[in-house]
Design an enzyme around this catalytic site. Structure first.
Site, PDB file in Angstrom:
ATOM      1  N   HIS A 158       0.820  -1.339   0.129  1.00 19.32           N
ATOM      2  CA  HIS A 158      -0.080  -0.136   0.105  1.00 19.32           C
ATOM      3  C   HIS A 158       0.743   1.172  -0.056  1.00 19.32           C
ATOM      4  O   HIS A 158       0.363   2.367  -0.335  1.00 19.32           O
ATOM      5  CB  HIS A 158      -0.933   0.094   1.199  1.00 19.32           C
ATOM      6  CG  HIS A 158      -2.004  -0.998   1.077  1.00 19.32           C
ATOM      7  ND1 HIS A 158      -3.169  -0.838   0.756  1.00 19.32           N
ATOM      8  CD2 HIS A 158      -2.112  -2.435   1.203  1.00 19.32           C
ATOM      9  CE1 HIS A 158      -3.993  -1.792   0.553  1.00 19.32           C
ATOM     10  NE2 HIS A 158      -3.466  -2.854   0.996  1.00 19.32           N
ATOM     11  N   ASP A 366       3.699   9.682  -0.751  1.00 16.77           N
ATOM     12  CA  ASP A 366       2.441   8.643  -0.409  1.00 16.77           C
ATOM     13  C   ASP A 366       2.273   7.654  -1.576  1.00 16.77           C
ATOM     14  O   ASP A 366       2.470   7.965  -2.568  1.00 16.77           O
ATOM     15  CB  ASP A 366       1.114   9.628  -0.525  1.00 16.77           C
ATOM     16  CG  ASP A 366       0.322   9.312   0.713  1.00 16.77           C
ATOM     17  OD1 ASP A 366       0.042   8.139   1.007  1.00 16.77           O
ATOM     18  OD2 ASP A 366      -0.582  10.194   1.286  1.00 16.77           O
TER      19      ASP A 366
HETATM   20  P1  ADQ Z   1      -2.746   5.957   4.881  1.00 16.75           P
HETATM   21  O1  ADQ Z   1      -1.553   6.490   4.833  1.00 16.75           O
HETATM   22  O2  ADQ Z   1      -3.588   6.031   5.769  1.00 16.75           O
HETATM   23  O3  ADQ Z   1      -3.097   4.756   3.868  1.00 16.75           O
HETATM   24  P2  ADQ Z   1      -4.751   7.354   2.601  1.00 16.75           P
HETATM   25  O4  ADQ Z   1      -4.621   6.688   1.545  1.00 16.75           O
HETATM   26  O5  ADQ Z   1      -5.140   8.965   2.637  1.00 16.75           O
HETATM   27  O6  ADQ Z   1      -3.494   7.222   3.770  1.00 16.75           O
HETATM   28  O7  ADQ Z   1      -6.100   6.876   3.512  1.00 16.75           O
HETATM   29  C1  ADQ Z   1      -6.436   7.488   4.596  1.00 16.75           C
HETATM   30  C2  ADQ Z   1      -7.948   7.061   4.976  1.00 16.75           C
HETATM   31  O8  ADQ Z   1      -8.188   7.249   6.519  1.00 16.75           O
HETATM   32  C3  ADQ Z   1      -8.874   7.877   4.015  1.00 16.75           C
HETATM   33  O9  ADQ Z   1      -9.779   7.106   3.601  1.00 16.75           O
HETATM   34  C4  ADQ Z   1      -9.553   8.806   4.886  1.00 16.75           C
HETATM   35  O10 ADQ Z   1     -10.747   9.354   4.593  1.00 16.75           O
HETATM   36  C5  ADQ Z   1      -9.359   8.371   6.291  1.00 16.75           C
HETATM   37  N1  ADQ Z   1      -9.244   9.403   7.348  1.00 16.75           N
HETATM   38  C6  ADQ Z   1      -8.217  10.278   7.385  1.00 16.75           C
HETATM   39  N2  ADQ Z   1      -8.358  11.159   8.275  1.00 16.75           N
HETATM   40  C7  ADQ Z   1      -9.716  10.842   8.791  1.00 16.75           C
HETATM   41  C8  ADQ Z   1     -10.394  11.325  10.010  1.00 16.75           C
HETATM   42  N3  ADQ Z   1     -10.239  12.382  10.721  1.00 16.75           N
HETATM   43  N4  ADQ Z   1     -11.656  10.685  10.189  1.00 16.75           N
HETATM   44  C9  ADQ Z   1     -12.031   9.475   9.403  1.00 16.75           C
HETATM   45  N5  ADQ Z   1     -11.389   8.832   8.631  1.00 16.75           N
HETATM   46  C10 ADQ Z   1     -10.318   9.477   8.204  1.00 16.75           C
HETATM   47  C11 ADQ Z   1      -2.108   3.972   3.205  1.00 16.75           C
HETATM   48  C12 ADQ Z   1      -1.062   4.520   2.267  1.00 16.75           C
HETATM   49  C13 ADQ Z   1      -1.879   5.173   1.287  1.00 16.75           C
HETATM   50  C14 ADQ Z   1      -2.870   4.458   0.389  1.00 16.75           C
HETATM   51  C15 ADQ Z   1      -3.549   3.766   1.527  1.00 16.75           C
HETATM   52  C16 ADQ Z   1      -4.506   2.699   0.585  1.00 16.75           C
HETATM   53  O11 ADQ Z   1      -0.063   5.311   3.225  1.00 16.75           O
HETATM   54  O12 ADQ Z   1      -0.793   5.695   0.344  1.00 16.75           O
HETATM   55  O13 ADQ Z   1      -3.422   5.093  -0.368  1.00 16.75           O
HETATM   56  O14 ADQ Z   1      -2.874   2.876   2.454  1.00 16.75           O
HETATM   57  O15 ADQ Z   1      -3.805   1.837  -0.072  1.00 16.75           O
END
Ligand code: ADQ
Length: 458
Positions: A158, A366
């Protein structure tokens, strides 16, 4: 159809709140499991202290079995907080300066993977397809192979995969590369990650790429591909359309009092570029005084990995910085930055994205970044907002209608913010339509189906 076994560090066991509470990835994986029947195994998130963890706790839900194990406190500290989050995470995000090697932690990482393999083994049937997720579990296939399992095993990473010069700073890089070479299919978020992986294999003659995406290394033939993860686009857009029903969204709307809203949503993590982003917001206001008192920047950031020292330090740093900027540019009737440290339900989050004229997504690095995709999916087609997106997010390869920025360039990001806030409706619609069509077609179910079809193919 063969059963599916998913293994990931943490498991989304459904609770009474159902699908609305779960993220798109969990829903898609549960759907894939329900279609084929199978098992989802991982860590419970709990420590068994200094005693050996109890046997797996199995929970049946229809044709899916959720299988959870605790870990000893030492393993939590050394495998999870230690090697996974203080070595692999920073290295894969190009942060050599933050990697903290330790032999104990490295040993624990391999030991826990062996432990997972032994716990999983009795649940595996000969035809099962096994899909392992993420950087915590790279050596799992090698452990299963050593135990004699011939199943097809795939791995999806991921997070980004770094170039050879970065990876090779890690003392056990060869074992990690050997671990990856034991899978039948390796999935990366983008073709750049795949190229970096191929470069790592070639650099020290660990393996060869026989033809594009077909590798031989450490005595095993396997494939690698880019499988960009998506979101549950249609469902998320539906949340956003109905969001006005949520009192929290209505309150947010009232509180911005007609000002333009800029939104940032991230786990509190140094890879997300939050401090650089706050600097860029301040620069935007200083350079564009006409926008003073006419914008609010809402940064929603649940705390994560607080047990890891770098994360704890960051909590203080970001809170202090937001306070300093509010003090410097705020006025008696205007708080420029609202900084919130809590988790928010997906329907409410969708509504907040929709209220925002600019989605500010500026990670320093990311794998993909789903927030960028959620922001786009949540927009009102008649009056969509503008996505300002880091060129170092995997999603920048797909979201062509975004304003791409280099998050290290504070002035550049500030300029993009100004451009986004002032963008005419016609241009906003055109940019948004292309991105939305792409996200509707390439949603998380498609990602899941494509990866599994390729894993099943001999
Ligand atoms: P993350 O590093 O966690 O994921 P991201 O892809 O942005 O990063 O996903 C975060 C998730 O958490 C999103 O669905 C978002 O809505 C949720 N989120 C963030 N803040 C929140 C809040 N305050 N309340 C509720 N929900 C919240 C890792 C990798 C990424 C990759 C994903 C999926 O680092 O690059 O995209 O896995 O493969």
């Amino acid at each position: 159809m063969s059963r599916l076994i998913i293994v990931s560090n943490r498991v989304s066991v459904p609770d009474n709140q159902g699908a609305a509470a779960a993220g798109g990835l969990a829903v898609a994986l549960q759907a894939a499991l329900a279609e084929r029947g199978g098992v989802w195994m991982g860590w419970s998130g709990k420590s068994s202290g200094d005693v050996e963890p109890e046997p797996l706790v199995l929970t049946e839900d229809g044709n899916i079995t959720y299988a959870l194990t605790d870990l000893t406190q030492t393993d939590v500290e050394e495998y999870y907080q230690g090697f996974a989050n203080r070595v692999l995470w920073p290295i894969c995000h190009y942060r050599l300066d933050l990697a903290e090697y330790g032999r104990k932690e490295m040993a624990s990482y391999f030991r826990v993977n062996r432990f997972f393999a032994h716990r999983l083994a009795p649940l595996v049937e000969p035809d099962d397809i096994i899909w392992v997720h993420d950087y915590h579990l790279i050596p799992l296939a090698a452990e299963l192979r050593q135990m004699g399992f011939k199943n097809r095993i795939g791995f999806f990473l991921h997070i980004p995969w770094p170039p050879a010069d970065v990876l090779f700073t890690m003392p056990v890089h060869e074992e990690i590369m050997r671990g990856l070479s034991s899978y039948d299919l390796l999935g990366f978020q983008t073709k750049y990650d795949l190229e970096n992986f191929a470069g790592c294999l070639k650099r020290e003659c660990m393996g060869v790429e026989n033809s594009p995406g077909h590798f031989s290394a450490h005595g095993h033939n396997f494939r690698g591909g880019a499988y960009s993860i998506g979101i549950e686009t249609a469902a998320f857009a539906a949340f956003a359309r109905k969001a006005a029903a949520h009192s929290m969204v209505r309150k947010a709307q009232q509180s911005i009092e007609g000002r333009d809203l800029i939104i940032g949503v991230d786990r509190l993590d140094y890879s997300k570029g939050i401090t650089q982003r706050i600097d860029a917001f301040e620069r935007f206001i200083v350079n564009n005084p006409a926008h003073q008192r006419r914008v609010t920047y809402l940064q929603i950031t649940p705390k994560s990995r607080s047990e890891v020292p770098e994360y704890e330090a960051m909590q203080h740093a970001v809170a202090e910085q937001a306070g300093r900027v509010n003090g410097a540019i705020g006025t008696v009737d205007w708080v420029p930055i609202r900084y919130i440290n809590r988790s928010i339900s997906r329907p409410v989050l969708a509504g907040l994205y929709r209220l925002a004229k600019v989605g500010l997504v500026t990670p320093l690095r990311d794998g993909m970044n789903l927030v960028a995709k959620e922001y786009v999916a949540a927009q009102d087609p008649d009056d969509p907002g503008v996505l300002v997106l880091s060129r170092f997010a995997g999603s920048a390869r797909e979201l062509k209608g975004a304003l791409l920025v280099n998050p290290y360039d504070v002035d550049g990001t500030a300029n993009a913010l100004a451009r986004g806030i002032n963008m005419p409706l016609e241009e906003r619609r055109e940019r948004w339509r292309g991105m939305m069509d792409h996200l509707l077609e390439n949603d998380v179910s498609r990602w899941c189906d494509t990866f599994l079809a390729d894993l099943r193919a001999e």
